[in-house]
Write an enzyme that holds these catalytic residues in place. Structure first.
Site, PDB file in Angstrom:
ATOM      1  N   TYR A  42       0.858  -1.186   0.000  1.00 33.36           N
ATOM      2  CA  TYR A  42       0.000   0.000   0.000  1.00 33.36           C
ATOM      3  C   TYR A  42       0.894   1.235   0.000  1.00 33.36           C
ATOM      4  O   TYR A  42       1.939   1.269  -0.631  1.00 33.36           O
ATOM      5  CB  TYR A  42      -0.965  -0.051   1.198  1.00 33.36           C
TER       6      TYR A  42
ATOM      7  N   LYS B  22     -21.612 -20.477  -8.754  1.00 37.42           N
ATOM      8  CA  LYS B  22     -20.950 -20.369 -10.062  1.00 37.42           C
ATOM      9  C   LYS B  22     -19.498 -19.933  -9.880  1.00 37.42           C
ATOM     10  O   LYS B  22     -18.587 -20.438 -10.547  1.00 37.42           O
ATOM     11  CB  LYS B  22     -21.696 -19.353 -10.923  1.00 37.42           C
TER      12      LYS B  22
ATOM     13  N   ALA C 173     -33.991 -18.704 -24.301  1.00 39.35           N
ATOM     14  CA  ALA C 173     -32.639 -18.268 -24.649  1.00 39.35           C
ATOM     15  C   ALA C 173     -31.743 -19.442 -25.022  1.00 39.35           C
ATOM     16  O   ALA C 173     -31.025 -19.398 -26.027  1.00 39.35           O
ATOM     17  CB  ALA C 173     -32.043 -17.497 -23.471  1.00 39.35           C
TER      18      ALA C 173
ATOM     19  N   ASN D 152     -23.145 -27.559 -18.130  1.00 42.95           N
ATOM     20  CA  ASN D 152     -22.444 -26.346 -18.544  1.00 42.95           C
ATOM     21  C   ASN D 152     -21.044 -26.213 -17.955  1.00 42.95           C
ATOM     22  O   ASN D 152     -20.225 -25.455 -18.477  1.00 42.95           O
ATOM     23  CB  ASN D 152     -23.268 -25.106 -18.169  1.00 42.95           C
TER      24      ASN D 152
END
Length: 780
Positions: free
Chosen positions: A40, A95, A198, A319
């Site tokens: 930082y 996900k 879709a 998927n």
């Protein structure tokens, strides 16, 4: 000079990888004041200035290049519909977990409380500086089409609406392989598609890009056929208008080659499937209930190739086979979009991967002996470790060839190696073993349940559904310990072998034990007394069928755990001596080591027996053993008794199991160098073989090797796995971590699956105790 050095140190601290090279990002130190000053203020100003001078440096000095946003407004969550962004958040978080597990991609999930498509686009556009890619999720049609289209026009990072394209990509790969097996050509095939949302629209467009003809599609929505007589069709549905007679779904199915279902369960029946053309293809992808069940469809037509969205049947269209790897490839070349070429590359990579030999680890994960390309395997399995290094490079190459890659890859072999290093195969192995355990959970006795680590591991075992723990020890002590550590034991049985409640069970066990050991040093009194020992009591539970496996040894010496198992359960038929094996989880895959714990200086005959026991155990995991028998010499280069002993042991092994891939004596360096073996020992059985099993000449060498690997962080150790017992009893290392105990439990369950003659389900059906066990068990 000092300022220049500080600047260089600050830039190196924040650097995420050199341009043109993809690498695993190391964790930065932040332990000292100097580290903090680099992380930082004031050090962080240096990368800020570099990025201000050249905005592309944001990929060099920040995490942007490996960060994907999973963004939703919660208007089409799973099959639940418009339940809102907050209710959809668990899906988005899940996900993110999949992105990390399967492709090492970091994720922020963002839930946006906005249904207006234009406003949604503006919000997401404003987030572009933060993310390397955007995964749109659970946004209802038709808005999802507009949102994705506009974002792709406005942004210069990869964007994909996975609900549309994920299903399209995976099902398209399955379709290519199904068509090949059924000897059909895409341009000749007649399609019936039920569902016009879709996912269905994207599927059809991708099938057409692969060669299917638009005029060969008949599409149905909730109101019937998308037909020229309809006046209620939006622009997307109008692309698939059918001319001629307006037919029902049943009529359309007659002589159809392919059915694609993305609608709801039960809309198809066996009669409709029976009316299809020869060698039909049916993808019933509605979840959780497909348009037609696997059983009904395959009963109606024996020549069918069937796929669903379910994991409990072959050919799951999932998927997760696509999005992690597509984004990985897109991020690694800094693609400006995910275009048609990249999607088609993913389709073809998945289709081709299915035709290649399936790794042992995949067979093990799905409890199969030999998965091969065919009607029941037209798409890779989600746990196939090759997916990352297969799909991501294909997508990256397509991005480069189609002109959307800003950072091309030049050394593909290096890239593939770096991909494999991102996750390693170690996690894949335990995930596969866990998957196998979960298919048939077993009852595991934890003999040392008055230990916090054991209790935590037992709760994880139960929560993960891989086994049913039985805890032994002082009931009050265990409950107090659990409560103090927020461990939920409400569903788990706890038994104290010393208690009055266990007297009847102790007497039963002691009688059986006395019958075994009465002429081997135990009298009746001693047999009863020793049943108060948790290790003896636990072993007798396994021996008498009241449990399937036992784990102990966390706080006891190794012999104190092995002795009860030998005296109560005994060895398998033909086994003279038991042995200990470690499973080492390395970045290159699983490595099995033996004997590491039991036999000090085995004879050639004993070493051969150890080798054969290890080979059988490795095969139980559906992994083909490729064994190197180690020494300090290579194939007779030394005439010492030690070297000759190993060579002779190998001869005995080959006599007893000629088909086993095993060679030696040999040095470890030769075992792992295919080049050395090919060049110097072309006769060896290990030429062109990846060694996965090492047999050591004595206990000292094996134990030292495994401890060195473990302590140098070369591998995680699971074990020791006891070999040669009739029933599973496994010993923990002193001071094992919770993770190690859990991994040992997985091994014990898989071992019990192999050695048990009855399934847990059969026990559940006939045993009132087992039924209570799954709730709250009070008695054995």
């Amino acid at each position: 000079m000092h300022n220049e050095l500080r600047k260089q140190q600050a830039l190196e601290y924040h650097a995420k990888g050199r341009p043109g090279k993809i690498e695993v990002i190391p964790t930065k130190e932040a332990k000292t004041q100097r580290d903090l000053s680099l992380a930082y203020s004031p050090g962080v100003a240096e990368p800020c200035l570099e990025i201000a001078e050249n905005i592309e440096n944001v990929y060099k000095y920040t995490a942007k290049g490996n960060l994907v946003a999973v963004i939703s407004n919660g208007t089409a969550v799973l099959g639940l519909g418009d339940i809102g962004p907050e209710a959809g958040k668990p899906v988005m978080e899940g996900k993110g977990v999949l992105f990390k597990i399967f492709a090492d991609i970091d994720v922020f999930d963002i839930e946006i409380n906005e249904k207006d498509p234009e406003k949604f686009v503006q919000i997401v556009k404003a987030l572009e500086p933060t993310f390397g890619g955007i995964n749109l999720e659970d946004i209802k049609a038709p808005e999802c089409f507009y949102i994705e289209k506009k974002l792709k026009e406005k942004l210069h990072i990869p964007i994909m609406h996975d609900d549309q394209h994920g299903t399209a990509i995976i099902s398209a790969a399955a379709l290519l392989n199904a068509a090949e097996l059924q000897k059909k050509k895409l341009d000749k095939m007649k399609f019936v598609v039920n569902g016009a949302g879709a996912a269905a629209i994207s599927c059809m467009k991708l099938y057409i890009a692969l060669g299917a003809k638009r005029e060969n599609f008949r599409v149905f929505d909730s109101k019937g056929l998308i037909h020229e007589s309809r006046t209620d069709l939006d622009e997307l549905k109008k692309e698939f208008i059918a001319a001629g007679k307006n037919v029902s779904l049943a009529e359309a199915m007659k002589d159809a080659d392919v059915f694609i279902g993305l609608s709801k369960g039960g809309v198809l029946n066996g009669e409709m499937v029976n009316s299809m053309a020869k060698h039909p293809i049916v993808f019933a992808m509605a979840n959780p209930d497909p348009e037609i069940s696997w059983e009904e469809a395959t009963e109606a037509r024996k020549d069918i190739i069937m796929a669903t969205g379910r994991s409990d049947y072959p050919n799951q269209v999932n998927n997760v086979l696509g999005f992690p790897y597509i984004f990985r490839g897109a991020l690694d070349v800094r693609a400006e979009q995910i275009n048609e070429a990249m999607k088609l590359a993913a389709v073809k990579a998945l289709a081709e991967l299915t035709k290649t030999p399936v790794p042992d680890i995949v067979n093990m994960a799905y409890n199969e002996t030999n998965i091969t390309f065919g009607p029941n395997y037209i798409i890779p399995k989600p746990l196939d470790p090759r997916l990352l290094a297969t799909v991501a490079p294909a997508v990256a190459k397509a991005a480069m060839e189609s002109g959307v890659a800003k950072q091309p890859i030049h050394h593909w072999d290096n890239y593939v190696n770096q991909l494999n290093k991102r996750l390693g195969l170690d996690n894949q192995v335990m995930r596969a073993i866990g998957n196998k355990a979960r298919r048939d959970p077993k009852r595991i006795v934890f003999a040392e349940a008055d230990n916090v680590k054991i209790l935590k591991a037992a709760q994880i075992v139960y929560d993960e559904g891989v086994g049913y723990p039985i805890l032994l020890g002082d009931v009050n002590k265990i409950k107090t310990m659990a409560e103090a550590n927020s461990i939920d034991l409400s569903d788990l049985p706890i038994f104290d072998p010393r208690s009055d409640e266990m007297e009847e069970k102790r007497n039963k066990y002691s009688q059986i034990f006395f019958a075994k050991r009465g002429r081997k040093g135990f009298n009746d009194y001693e047999s009863k007394k020793i049943m108060k020992d948790r290790n003896y009591f636990g072993c007798m539970m396994v021996e008498c069928g009241d449990a399937d496996a036992m784990i102990s040894g966390l706080a006891k010496n190794y012999p104190d755990t092995i002795r009860p198992a030998l005296q109560t359960i005994g060895t398998e038929e033909g086994v003279k001596k038991i042995a200990g094996m470690y499973l080492m989880l390395t970045k290159k895959g699983p490595l099995f080591l033996a004997d590491t714990t039991v036999n000090f200086n085995p004879t050639a005959e004993e070493l051969a027996e150890i080798t054969l026991m290890v080979a059988r155990e490795v095969k139980h995991f559906n992994i083909t053993p490729r064994i190197a028998m180690l020494s300090y010499s290579n194939f007779g280069s030394s005439n010492s008794p030690e070297a000759k002993l190993v060579a002779h042991a190998r001869e005995i092994v080959k006599q007893k199991m000629p088909s086993l891939i095993v060679d030696g004596e040999m040095q470890a360096s030769v075992a792992f160098s295919n080049e050395l073996i090919k060049e110097n020992y072309p006769f060896s059985e290990l030429v062109d073989q990846e060694v996965n099993t090492l047999i050591f000449p004595n206990l000292a060498s094996g134990n030292i090797a495994y401890n060195l690997m473990k302590e140098l962080d070369i591998a995680d150790a699971v074990g020791p796995v006891l070999l040669g017992l009739k029933k599973p009893v496994h010993v923990l290392q002193l001071g094992s971590s919770v993770r190690s105990i859990f991994n040992m439990a997985l091994i014990a369950v898989v071992d019990a699956q192999i050695k048990s003659k009855t399934s847990t389900q059969e026990i559940v059906q006939r045993s009132p105790w087992w039924k209570r066990f799954r709730k709250v068990s009070k008695t054995i």
